[in-house]
Design an enzyme around this catalytic site. Sequence first.
Site, PDB file in Angstrom:
ATOM      1  N   ARG A   1       0.637   9.453  -4.891  1.00  6.32           N
ATOM      2  CA  ARG A   1       1.091   8.715  -3.715  1.00  6.32           C
ATOM      3  C   ARG A   1       1.641   7.326  -4.034  1.00  6.32           C
ATOM      4  O   ARG A   1       2.575   6.860  -3.377  1.00  6.32           O
ATOM      5  CB  ARG A   1      -0.001   8.661  -2.637  1.00  6.32           C
ATOM      6  CG  ARG A   1      -1.361   8.097  -3.060  1.00  6.32           C
ATOM      7  CD  ARG A   1      -2.386   8.504  -2.008  1.00  6.32           C
ATOM      8  NE  ARG A   1      -3.716   7.927  -2.160  1.00  6.32           N
ATOM      9  CZ  ARG A   1      -4.671   8.419  -2.954  1.00  6.32           C
ATOM     10  NH1 ARG A   1      -4.411   9.416  -3.780  1.00  6.32           N
ATOM     11  NH2 ARG A   1      -5.881   7.872  -2.969  1.00  6.32           N
TER      12      ARG A   1
ATOM     13  N   ARG B   1       0.873  -1.177   0.000  1.00  4.37           N
ATOM     14  CA  ARG B   1       0.000   0.000   0.000  1.00  4.37           C
ATOM     15  C   ARG B   1       0.910   1.226   0.000  1.00  4.37           C
ATOM     16  O   ARG B   1       1.969   1.210   0.645  1.00  4.37           O
ATOM     17  CB  ARG B   1      -0.868  -0.015   1.253  1.00  4.37           C
ATOM     18  CG  ARG B   1      -1.828   1.135   1.291  1.00  4.37           C
ATOM     19  CD  ARG B   1      -2.740   1.054   2.516  1.00  4.37           C
ATOM     20  NE  ARG B   1      -3.468   2.295   2.681  1.00  4.37           N
ATOM     21  CZ  ARG B   1      -4.053   2.653   3.800  1.00  4.37           C
ATOM     22  NH1 ARG B   1      -4.016   1.844   4.852  1.00  4.37           N
ATOM     23  NH2 ARG B   1      -4.686   3.805   3.887  1.00  4.37           N
ATOM     24  N   HIS B   2       0.522   2.275  -0.711  1.00  7.86           N
ATOM     25  CA  HIS B   2       1.352   3.493  -0.710  1.00  7.86           C
ATOM     26  C   HIS B   2       1.633   3.886   0.735  1.00  7.86           C
ATOM     27  O   HIS B   2       0.834   3.595   1.638  1.00  7.86           O
ATOM     28  CB  HIS B   2       0.654   4.627  -1.463  1.00  7.86           C
ATOM     29  CG  HIS B   2      -0.610   5.080  -0.783  1.00  7.86           C
ATOM     30  ND1 HIS B   2      -0.610   5.926   0.311  1.00  7.86           N
ATOM     31  CD2 HIS B   2      -1.896   4.765  -1.017  1.00  7.86           C
ATOM     32  CE1 HIS B   2      -1.859   6.124   0.698  1.00  7.86           C
ATOM     33  NE2 HIS B   2      -2.662   5.412  -0.084  1.00  7.86           N
TER      34      HIS B   2
ATOM     35  N   ASN C   1      -3.831  10.852   4.786  1.00  6.63           N
ATOM     36  CA  ASN C   1      -3.904   9.792   5.799  1.00  6.63           C
ATOM     37  C   ASN C   1      -3.881  10.407   7.203  1.00  6.63           C
ATOM     38  O   ASN C   1      -4.548   9.931   8.115  1.00  6.63           O
ATOM     39  CB  ASN C   1      -2.727   8.815   5.695  1.00  6.63           C
ATOM     40  CG  ASN C   1      -2.776   7.957   4.447  1.00  6.63           C
ATOM     41  OD1 ASN C   1      -1.746   7.657   3.846  1.00  6.63           O
ATOM     42  ND2 ASN C   1      -3.976   7.559   4.051  1.00  6.63           N
TER      43      ASN C   1
ATOM     44  N   HIS D   1      -3.631   0.904  -3.131  1.00  3.32           N
ATOM     45  CA  HIS D   1      -4.356   1.653  -2.095  1.00  3.32           C
ATOM     46  C   HIS D   1      -5.099   0.667  -1.197  1.00  3.32           C
ATOM     47  O   HIS D   1      -5.213  -0.513  -1.522  1.00  3.32           O
ATOM     48  CB  HIS D   1      -5.388   2.549  -2.773  1.00  3.32           C
ATOM     49  CG  HIS D   1      -4.797   3.521  -3.745  1.00  3.32           C
ATOM     50  ND1 HIS D   1      -4.500   4.800  -3.423  1.00  3.32           N
ATOM     51  CD2 HIS D   1      -4.448   3.381  -5.054  1.00  3.32           C
ATOM     52  CE1 HIS D   1      -3.999   5.425  -4.479  1.00  3.32           C
ATOM     53  NE2 HIS D   1      -3.961   4.578  -5.485  1.00  3.32           N
TER      54      HIS D   1
ATOM     55  N   GLU E   1      -7.654   4.066  -6.847  1.00  4.29           N
ATOM     56  CA  GLU E   1      -8.424   3.759  -5.647  1.00  4.29           C
ATOM     57  C   GLU E   1      -9.917   3.914  -5.922  1.00  4.29           C
ATOM     58  O   GLU E   1     -10.313   4.595  -6.889  1.00  4.29           O
ATOM     59  CB  GLU E   1      -7.958   4.686  -4.507  1.00  4.29           C
ATOM     60  CG  GLU E   1      -8.687   4.527  -3.181  1.00  4.29           C
ATOM     61  CD  GLU E   1      -8.641   3.121  -2.590  1.00  4.29           C
ATOM     62  OE1 GLU E   1      -8.892   2.141  -3.343  1.00  4.29           O
ATOM     63  OE2 GLU E   1      -8.395   2.984  -1.385  1.00  4.29           O
TER      64      GLU E   1
HETATM   65  O1  F6P Z   1      -6.462   5.620   2.535  1.00  3.70           O
HETATM   66  C1  F6P Z   1      -7.760   5.946   2.405  1.00  3.70           C
HETATM   67  C2  F6P Z   1      -8.449   5.176   1.291  1.00  3.70           C
HETATM   68  O2  F6P Z   1      -7.544   4.628   0.379  1.00  3.70           O
HETATM   69  C3  F6P Z   1      -9.459   6.076   0.562  1.00  3.70           C
HETATM   70  O3  F6P Z   1      -8.939   6.803  -0.517  1.00  3.70           O
HETATM   71  C4  F6P Z   1     -10.532   5.108   0.189  1.00  3.70           C
HETATM   72  O4  F6P Z   1     -11.755   5.728  -0.076  1.00  3.70           O
HETATM   73  C5  F6P Z   1     -10.550   4.205   1.402  1.00  3.70           C
HETATM   74  O5  F6P Z   1      -9.214   4.104   1.852  1.00  3.70           O
HETATM   75  C6  F6P Z   1     -11.082   2.797   1.153  1.00  3.70           C
HETATM   76  O6  F6P Z   1     -11.303   2.172   2.406  1.00  3.70           O
HETATM   77  P1  F6P Z   1     -12.786   2.046   2.988  1.00  3.70           P
HETATM   78  O7  F6P Z   1     -13.544   1.298   1.949  1.00  3.70           O
HETATM   79  O8  F6P Z   1     -12.620   1.245   4.263  1.00  3.70           O
HETATM   80  O9  F6P Z   1     -13.374   3.405   3.212  1.00  3.70           O
END
Ligand code: F6P
Length: 405
Positions: free
Chosen positions: A264, A216-217, A223, A358, A289
């Site tokens: 990222r 993961r980045h 973050n 991601h 992502e």
């Molecule tokens: O790091 C955050 C992230 O990559 C967001 O850009 C993305 O929307 C999210 O995580 C995905 O995780 P979740 O589905 O748990 O919100």
Amino acid sequence: MKDNKLYIVMVGLPARGKSTISIKIQETFRKNHIPTMIFNNGNLRRKHRPTKETYHAGFYDPENKPAVELRKKFALININRAKKYLRSKGQIAILDATNVSRKRRELIEEHLNDHPVLFIECINNDKEILDLSITQKTKMPEFNHLDQDSAIKNFLERIRYYEMIYTPLWDEKNFIKIDSLNNKLLKERVSDHISYYSRIRDFLVTDIVKNLFLIRHTETYFNLEDRIGGDPELTQMGKMQAIALARFFKNKKLSFIFTSQTKRTVQTAEPIKKLQQDCTIVPLKEFNEIDGGICDSMTYQEIRERMPEIYLARKADKYNYIYPQGEGYVTMKGRVEKGIKKALYLNRNSDNIMIVGHRGLNRMILAHFLYRRNEDVPYIYIPQDKFYHITATQDRKLFQLKKYE
Ligand code: F6P
């Protein structure tokens, strides 16, 4: 009577993955103590005629009679070697060449009449993948005398000559047509009894990865605030984590690092690439992502306060929830799988493959290899200080979460 010796004959235009499939079939059978050998016409030609004459695209012109004769001569040498091999200790002989004309395949059938012959035709016409594969091919020593543009032109011309004589498999007794990008069987017909058939068929449709490093980045400014999506940069800490990753992977040979199209993931991949010998970063849109739509760049807290209906609906069914004007895990699946196929195809000549992705994306990639239930996928643990090491072959499946510092 059951015949446990077999000829496999590859068929397909250049850069369609024939040699990779041949090598992997050979590796799998040898591991199971079944004597297997590849007979590759290109290697034979490069060994015996390492001259510019054979590297010129005109050498593949079906109207170039002396060249046609010379290529037939090399094909016959390999046909005879394959036959001799099965007469002695060999069990499986793989003829690796284009074999695109019916005439060439008739020649093969005529000579290899002592055991069943299974033809495997590799098809892949995805433009983006082909362009990348062809660029890779032009790095072969036989194109050393040309600059990259001329080498690509030369290779495309070679492909066009083969297209002129290409007859897809149909009249052959035993054949499989495979979409070699998607590991999808397009057509199969088997008239003889072939003892290894189910093993070969299963092998062809399986995604094989020896070492997939799924990263993961590292830490970004978003973050720190629990903000989703956007295109943030790495923090100082994130940059240090990327350097730590680079040191950790320094001795694992990587030809490609696949990323998304965001800063990222590319910024995480750059230091890793720097410590490699010959490595290319390939940003794929398929590895972006999950698209947060109208919630993009908001914090989870802001979504909860300003759009409680979205927060609650997502909480109730996270896998199937689709952000307004955005995506959900359910709608990401297709594109992520396409990205996995592309990455595996491009990386097919190497045992190690790295994806820098991601949180949501990496969950989908893991789910592809892990066969998780849909409702559990959005909760798979994807930390930033560890990575997943995945092995998925026909006889070994392994998932390890490892630290890199
Ligand atoms: O790091 C955050 C992230 O990559 C967001 O850009 C993305 O929307 C999210 O995580 C995905 O995780 P979740 O589905 O748990 O919100």
